[in-house]
Design a protein around this motif. Structure first.
Motif, PDB file in Angstrom:
ATOM      1  N   GLU A 195      -2.716  66.821  39.055  1.00  0.00           N
ATOM      2  CA  GLU A 195      -3.220  65.854  40.022  1.00  0.00           C
ATOM      3  C   GLU A 195      -3.566  64.540  39.327  1.00  0.00           C
ATOM      4  O   GLU A 195      -4.068  64.530  38.205  1.00  0.00           O
ATOM      5  CB  GLU A 195      -4.470  66.416  40.718  1.00  0.00           C
ATOM      6  CG  GLU A 195      -5.001  65.544  41.839  1.00  0.00           C
ATOM      7  CD  GLU A 195      -6.192  66.173  42.547  1.00  0.00           C
ATOM      8  OE1 GLU A 195      -6.334  65.969  43.765  1.00  0.00           O
ATOM      9  OE2 GLU A 195      -6.985  66.858  41.868  1.00  0.00           O
ATOM     10  N   LEU A 228      -5.658  60.991  40.267  1.00  0.00           N
ATOM     11  CA  LEU A 228      -6.525  60.281  41.192  1.00  0.00           C
ATOM     12  C   LEU A 228      -6.646  58.832  40.754  1.00  0.00           C
ATOM     13  O   LEU A 228      -6.938  58.540  39.588  1.00  0.00           O
ATOM     14  CB  LEU A 228      -7.920  60.913  41.225  1.00  0.00           C
ATOM     15  CG  LEU A 228      -8.018  62.411  41.566  1.00  0.00           C
ATOM     16  CD1 LEU A 228      -9.467  62.870  41.512  1.00  0.00           C
ATOM     17  CD2 LEU A 228      -7.421  62.688  42.947  1.00  0.00           C
ATOM     18  N   GLY A 240     -10.338  57.589  42.905  1.00  0.00           N
ATOM     19  CA  GLY A 240     -10.828  58.764  43.605  1.00  0.00           C
ATOM     20  C   GLY A 240      -9.890  59.354  44.627  1.00  0.00           C
ATOM     21  O   GLY A 240     -10.208  60.379  45.244  1.00  0.00           O
ATOM     22  N   VAL A 241      -8.701  58.762  44.814  1.00  0.00           N
ATOM     23  CA  VAL A 241      -7.764  59.227  45.832  1.00  0.00           C
ATOM     24  C   VAL A 241      -6.486  59.721  45.151  1.00  0.00           C
ATOM     25  O   VAL A 241      -5.942  59.038  44.274  1.00  0.00           O
ATOM     26  CB  VAL A 241      -7.423  58.107  46.844  1.00  0.00           C
ATOM     27  CG1 VAL A 241      -6.443  58.611  47.890  1.00  0.00           C
ATOM     28  CG2 VAL A 241      -8.692  57.585  47.498  1.00  0.00           C
ATOM     29  N   SER A 242      -5.991  60.886  45.565  1.00  0.00           N
ATOM     30  CA  SER A 242      -4.768  61.445  44.986  1.00  0.00           C
ATOM     31  C   SER A 242      -3.573  60.545  45.287  1.00  0.00           C
ATOM     32  O   SER A 242      -3.444  59.995  46.387  1.00  0.00           O
ATOM     33  CB  SER A 242      -4.506  62.839  45.548  1.00  0.00           C
ATOM     34  OG  SER A 242      -3.262  63.340  45.083  1.00  0.00           O
TER      35      SER A 242
END
Length: 561
Positions: free
Chosen positions: A66, A68, A71-73
């Motif tokens: 993953e 980010l 804070g967002v994928s």
């Protein structure tokens, strides 16, 4: 909170034998982070993963983990959307340019953000000024030099004002001063809080030492070291084993004071800490080539547009067997002069003589029998379906028997290091491999003169050394070499003569040691000789061209090892 978090990421390109990233985990906060390592270490793949290009664009057999951003994928998101936070300038920067003029290219991003017209104009104006392309706003993009195109690609993303800017070898075609200027612009934007972080991939470790707060070292898809820049760049032996070129000061101190880590990274710090010299032998005196001329250029004038001269009355004699370094700022006329010599361009007035024969009116097809030209961008001269066919093309065009063609292909491919990819499609190779293929295709023709236009662009220092060692071998066998480069360490190590150009004119010409000894003169033209040259001049008023030469001829009171 970290601006970027990479969590156990694995990437395998479609059809690849191995993973390009193998369980990489790291985070990036504010500051300048450099990612270094040999070719195929995974640096570009990591950058593309952070920018959200991977896994959202392209074909992959496997993607795990993953990423980010803020804070967002990144997974499943549009790259254009991610670019508002994280934007990337590619090593192959020309692939990012598609608008017709400079200002239209820079305006594209802000226009797509649907900003007010006045805000777009302000961002375009600021970005163009930041990269030094003022007064070129209306210039067609295709008419820019390689370095200017690279500046344009950077400006097009600066205008987006992303939180994180990634420069993947994005200053490789810039002269040293231009490279420094771009990094200083980025740092200033960080201080102004316009951008928060800069990630740069760069083989020039002295620039990394000057600008990076943190250095990440990659090899075979893994992060093998991560820490403060001065600590990582003091691991001289590791860097050399990876085929990288340590900062000159670090390389010197690793020999004279190996237990003094972290080593000095700047010239000033190195001079301040330098132990007392016990003995210094002078470097060898320059040798002057008095052989007959290979190329004679007389009162040469050329311009791409009426009334705008790019070459202004140049006179130059290149003698047989010389290895000449043609240097100067971006846009100084180096490539234009070289293409005039090769017959790719025809002068408006003046004369070009090759091996005693007036070749002014002849084009590249005739001059190509004696002169091989290797372009700055290898894609300008690669067109065959396989590497083997590419190298063989010129030989077959000359009508050589097929057994001789095959023998020559194998000889050159082994020499350049591409024998293992002869059946590959060259357009799917890395830029470094495409560069090698372009070089091999010219060497196969065995020209008496070879012109290399920025041959080391995109190559690691180890690959550069391998290529230039081959060039030197050809030179020692009698081939006349003209090489255009911004890598002054390459000039210092390999070239026996230097020609400096500015504004379409030659302003200095002489043996490399003589030219590089004039540090103040070179500074007027924004040329920075290798740090070891500046160090030896300030310390001993001598001009040592390489670290090895300095260490061979200078002894210190407390020298160890």
């Amino acid at each position: 909170m970290a601006l970027v978090e990479v969590k156990d990421v694995w990437v395998k390109y479609r059809g690849a034998r191995d993973y390009s990233l193998k369980g990489v985990t790291l985070s990036i906060s504010e500051g300048v982070v450099a990612v270094i390592g040999p070719t195929n270490a995974g640096k570009t793949t990591l950058c593309k993963t952070i920018a959200g290009i991977i896994p959202n664009v392209g074909a992959y057999d496997d993607f795990r983990g993953e990423v980010l951003v803020d804070g967002v994928s990144t997974k499943g998101r549009k790259v254009g959307e991610i670019s508002r936070k994280c934007a990337m300038v590619f090593q192959d920067y020309e692939s990012q340019l598609f608008r017709t003029t400079v200002e239209l290219e820079v305006a594209f991003g802000p226009e797509n953000l649907m900003l007010p017209l006045e805000d777009i104009r302000e961002r375009v104006r600021d970005a163009i000024k930041a990269v030094g392309l003022e007064n070129l706003e209306k210039r067609y993009s295709f008419a820019l030099s390689g370095g200017q195109k690279q500046r344009l690609a950077i400006a097009s993303l600066l205008s987006l004002q992303p939180s994180l800017l990634i420069l993947d070898e994005a200053t490789s075609d810039l002269d040293p001063v231009g490279k420094r200027a771009i990094y200083e612009v980025a740092k200033n934007l960080m201080e102004q809080k316009v951008i928060k972080s800069l990630v740069l991939v760069d083989h020039h470790l002295e620039k990394v030492a000057a600008f990076a707060d943190r250095v990440i070292v990659m090899k075979d898809g893994n992060v093998i070291m991560d820490g403060p820049a001065s600590h990582v760049l003091s691991e001289v032996e590791m860097l050399i084993q990876l085929g990288l070129h340590p900062p000159d000061t670090a390389a010197i101190y690793s020999r004279i004071q190996p237990n003094s880590k972290p080593y000095p990274m700047s010239l000033e710090d190195a001079l301040r800490k330098m132990p007392k010299v016990s003995k210094a032998r002078p470097p060898p005196a320059p040798k002057y080539n008095e052989d007959e001329p290979a190329v004679e250029v007389e009162d040469l004038w050329f311009g791409y547009q009426k009334g705008e001269w790019v070459i202004k009355g140049v006179n130059l004699v290149v003698r047989k067997g010389e290895l000449l370094g043609l240097i100067g700022q971006n846009g100084s006329g180096k490539t234009t002069l070289a293409q005039l010599v090769a017959g790719i361009l025809k002068p408006i007035r003046g004369k070009i003589v090759v091996f005693g024969r007036d070749m002014t009116s002849y084009g590249v097809m005739i001059r190509g029998r004696d002169i091989g030209y290797i372009f700055q961008n290898p894609d300008y001269q690669i067109f065959s379906n396989t590497v083997r066919e590419e190298i063989a093309y010129g030989l077959r065009a000359r009508g050589l028997p097929e057994p001789e063609v095959e023998a020559r292909v194998m000889e050159v491919s082994n020499m350049i290091g591409v024998s293992n990819i002869l059946d590959e499609d060259p357009f799917f190779l890395t830029k470094a491999d495409r560069q090698r293929v372009a070089v091999a295709s010219i060497l196969a023709l065995n020209p008496r003169i070879i012109i290399l236009d920025e041959p080391t662009t995109g190559l690691s220092p180890g690959e550069t050394t391998a290529l230039m060692d081959t060039v030197l071998k050809l030179n020692l066998q009698g081939t006349t070499i003209i090489t255009i480069t911004h890598d002054m360490w390459v000039v210092a190590k390999y070239c026996n003569r230097v020609v400096l150009m500015t504004d379409g004119k030659i302003v200095a010409d002489g043996p490399t040691r003589n030219i590089f000894s004039e540090i103040d003169f070179l500074a007027k033209y924004d040329i920075e000789p290798p740090t070891v040259v500046s160090l030896s001049k300030k310390l001993l008023n001598q001009t040592y061209l390489t670290v090895d030469e300095f260490l061979d001829l200078v002894s210190f009171n407390n020298e160890t090892g």
